[in-house]
Design an enzyme around this catalytic site. Structure first.
Site, PDB file in Angstrom:
ATOM      1  N   ASN A  10      20.678  45.688 -73.713  1.00  0.00           N
ATOM      2  CA  ASN A  10      21.655  46.383 -72.856  1.00  0.00           C
ATOM      3  C   ASN A  10      22.582  47.188 -73.766  1.00  0.00           C
ATOM      4  O   ASN A  10      22.491  47.094 -74.984  1.00  0.00           O
ATOM      5  CB  ASN A  10      22.421  45.384 -71.981  1.00  0.00           C
ATOM      6  CG  ASN A  10      23.148  44.342 -72.812  1.00  0.00           C
ATOM      7  OD1 ASN A  10      23.973  44.682 -73.664  1.00  0.00           O
ATOM      8  ND2 ASN A  10      22.832  43.071 -72.601  1.00  0.00           N
TER       9      ASN A  10
ATOM     10  N   VAL B 220      13.816  39.055 -72.176  1.00  0.00           N
ATOM     11  CA  VAL B 220      13.178  39.203 -73.476  1.00  0.00           C
ATOM     12  C   VAL B 220      14.245  39.300 -74.582  1.00  0.00           C
ATOM     13  O   VAL B 220      14.021  38.851 -75.717  1.00  0.00           O
ATOM     14  CB  VAL B 220      12.211  40.407 -73.459  1.00  0.00           C
ATOM     15  CG1 VAL B 220      12.912  41.739 -73.449  1.00  0.00           C
ATOM     16  CG2 VAL B 220      11.228  40.328 -74.608  1.00  0.00           C
ATOM     17  N   ASP B 221      15.391  39.836 -74.250  1.00  0.00           N
ATOM     18  CA  ASP B 221      16.511  39.955 -75.196  1.00  0.00           C
ATOM     19  C   ASP B 221      16.919  38.551 -75.675  1.00  0.00           C
ATOM     20  O   ASP B 221      17.052  38.293 -76.885  1.00  0.00           O
ATOM     21  CB  ASP B 221      17.663  40.656 -74.460  1.00  0.00           C
ATOM     22  CG  ASP B 221      18.756  41.176 -75.374  1.00  0.00           C
ATOM     23  OD1 ASP B 221      18.648  40.995 -76.597  1.00  0.00           O
ATOM     24  OD2 ASP B 221      19.733  41.763 -74.852  1.00  0.00           O
TER      25      ASP B 221
HETATM   26  N1  AR6 Z   1       7.876  38.250 -74.258  1.00  0.00           N
HETATM   27  C1  AR6 Z   1       7.442  39.325 -73.569  1.00  0.00           C
HETATM   28  N2  AR6 Z   1       7.987  39.738 -72.413  1.00  0.00           N
HETATM   29  C2  AR6 Z   1       9.015  39.014 -71.926  1.00  0.00           C
HETATM   30  C3  AR6 Z   1       9.533  37.878 -72.579  1.00  0.00           C
HETATM   31  C4  AR6 Z   1       8.916  37.487 -73.787  1.00  0.00           C
HETATM   32  N3  AR6 Z   1       9.314  36.429 -74.488  1.00  0.00           N
HETATM   33  N4  AR6 Z   1      10.567  37.388 -71.829  1.00  0.00           N
HETATM   34  C5  AR6 Z   1      10.674  38.180 -70.739  1.00  0.00           C
HETATM   35  N5  AR6 Z   1       9.738  39.162 -70.788  1.00  0.00           N
HETATM   36  P1  AR6 Z   1      14.027  41.908 -69.036  1.00  0.00           P
HETATM   37  P2  AR6 Z   1      15.039  44.657 -68.610  1.00  0.00           P
HETATM   38  C6  AR6 Z   1       9.466  40.238 -69.829  1.00  0.00           C
HETATM   39  O1  AR6 Z   1      14.800  41.428 -67.880  1.00  0.00           O
HETATM   40  O2  AR6 Z   1      14.467  44.702 -67.242  1.00  0.00           O
HETATM   41  C7  AR6 Z   1      18.588  41.443 -70.572  1.00  0.00           C
HETATM   42  O3  AR6 Z   1      19.526  40.502 -70.171  1.00  0.00           O
HETATM   43  C8  AR6 Z   1      10.000  40.067 -68.425  1.00  0.00           C
HETATM   44  O4  AR6 Z   1       9.147  39.216 -67.677  1.00  0.00           O
HETATM   45  O5  AR6 Z   1      14.024  41.102 -70.267  1.00  0.00           O
HETATM   46  O6  AR6 Z   1      14.885  45.857 -69.496  1.00  0.00           O
HETATM   47  C9  AR6 Z   1      19.194  42.556 -71.427  1.00  0.00           C
HETATM   48  O7  AR6 Z   1      20.261  42.094 -72.222  1.00  0.00           O
HETATM   49  C10 AR6 Z   1       9.925  41.511 -67.917  1.00  0.00           C
HETATM   50  O8  AR6 Z   1       8.596  41.805 -67.500  1.00  0.00           O
HETATM   51  O9  AR6 Z   1      14.531  43.422 -69.498  1.00  0.00           O
HETATM   52  C11 AR6 Z   1      19.641  43.547 -70.397  1.00  0.00           C
HETATM   53  O10 AR6 Z   1      20.898  43.207 -69.867  1.00  0.00           O
HETATM   54  C12 AR6 Z   1      10.236  42.347 -69.173  1.00  0.00           C
HETATM   55  O11 AR6 Z   1      10.116  41.432 -70.278  1.00  0.00           O
HETATM   56  C13 AR6 Z   1      18.604  43.428 -69.314  1.00  0.00           C
HETATM   57  O12 AR6 Z   1      18.069  42.114 -69.430  1.00  0.00           O
HETATM   58  C14 AR6 Z   1      11.606  42.963 -69.223  1.00  0.00           C
HETATM   59  O13 AR6 Z   1      12.543  42.147 -68.539  1.00  0.00           O
HETATM   60  C15 AR6 Z   1      17.458  44.401 -69.522  1.00  0.00           C
HETATM   61  O14 AR6 Z   1      16.578  44.347 -68.431  1.00  0.00           O
END
Ligand code: AR6
Length: 178
Positions: A28, A37-38
């Site tokens: 973010n 993922v973050d």
């Molecule tokens: N490995 C691969 N993919 C993953 C993993 C992992 N370990 N964990 C989750 N995903 P998101 P965004 C997938 O929400 O939509 C954070 O709080 C997940 O299932 O992580 O860009 C940041 O700080 C989904 O398909 O990222 C921001 O505030 C994808 O990664 C916000 O979320 C992305 O989901 C960013 O939101």
């Protein structure tokens, strides 16, 4: 010269275990960590990652910043910020494309040869998965036609639906280009 299609891979896995030069974080604007993922990347890299991120002073949507990978197998983490989905009329497509391109540009500057991306914006940020998949694959494909030092881009999907959408998008573009 390797075909573009051979340089892009879609897999279902956890991004933190990828043995690549760089992994991309869907961060973010604060770059100070979060969920999804973050959270997983910060957890696996260790507290030094957050320490380095603090010094970066955030990142505008569509741009990218690089840090070391610390305890991760990857040498680098490229932090990018995808758009928050607000219905599709607020430049979301362009911003998502920009997030992929900015990440790849930084990767190129750091002589990265292999890089893994998560599905940027498709989790907490609510971007429709099929649409995001098309943009991701197209942005990567387009970049790889211009840059031949990056020879492996892995699109890491965390669930079956995402896997189907990103591999479908890759097949579509491969079929259309033939
Ligand atoms: N490995 C691969 N993919 C993953 C993993 C992992 N370990 N964990 C989750 N995903 P998101 P965004 C997938 O929400 O939509 C954070 O709080 C997940 O299932 O992580 O860009 C940041 O700080 C989904 O398909 O990222 C921001 O505030 C994808 O990664 C916000 O979320 C992305 O989901 C960013 O939101």
């Amino acid at each position: 010269m390797m075909e573009i299609a051979e340089r892009i891979l879609v897999i279902m896995d956890d991004i933190v275990t990828q043995q690549v030069d760089a992994i991309v974080n869907a961060a973010n604007n604060s770059l100070l960590g979060g969920g999804g993922v973050d959270g997983a990347i910060h957890q696996a890299a260790g507290p030094e990652l957050l320490e380095e991120c603090r010094k970066l002073g955030g990142c505008p949507t569509g741009e990218a910043r690089i840090t070391r990978g610390y305890n991760l197998p990857a040498k680098w983490v490229i932090h990018t910020v995808g758009p928050l989905w607000r219905g599709g009329m607020h430049g979301e497509d362009k911003m998502l494309c920009r997030a992929y391109r900015s990440s790849l540009k930084l990767a190129q500057q750091y002589k990265v040869r292999s890089i893994a991306f998560p599905g940027i914006s498709i989790g907490a940020y609510g971007f429709p998965v099929e649409r995001a998949a098309g943009i991701a694959v197209w942005s990567v494909w387009d970049f790889l036609t211009e840059v031949n030092t990056i020879n492996e881009v892995i699109l890491v999907c965390y669930n079956q639906t995402a896997f189907e959408m990103y591999s479908g998008a890759l097949h579509n573009i491969t079929d259309n280009i033939k």
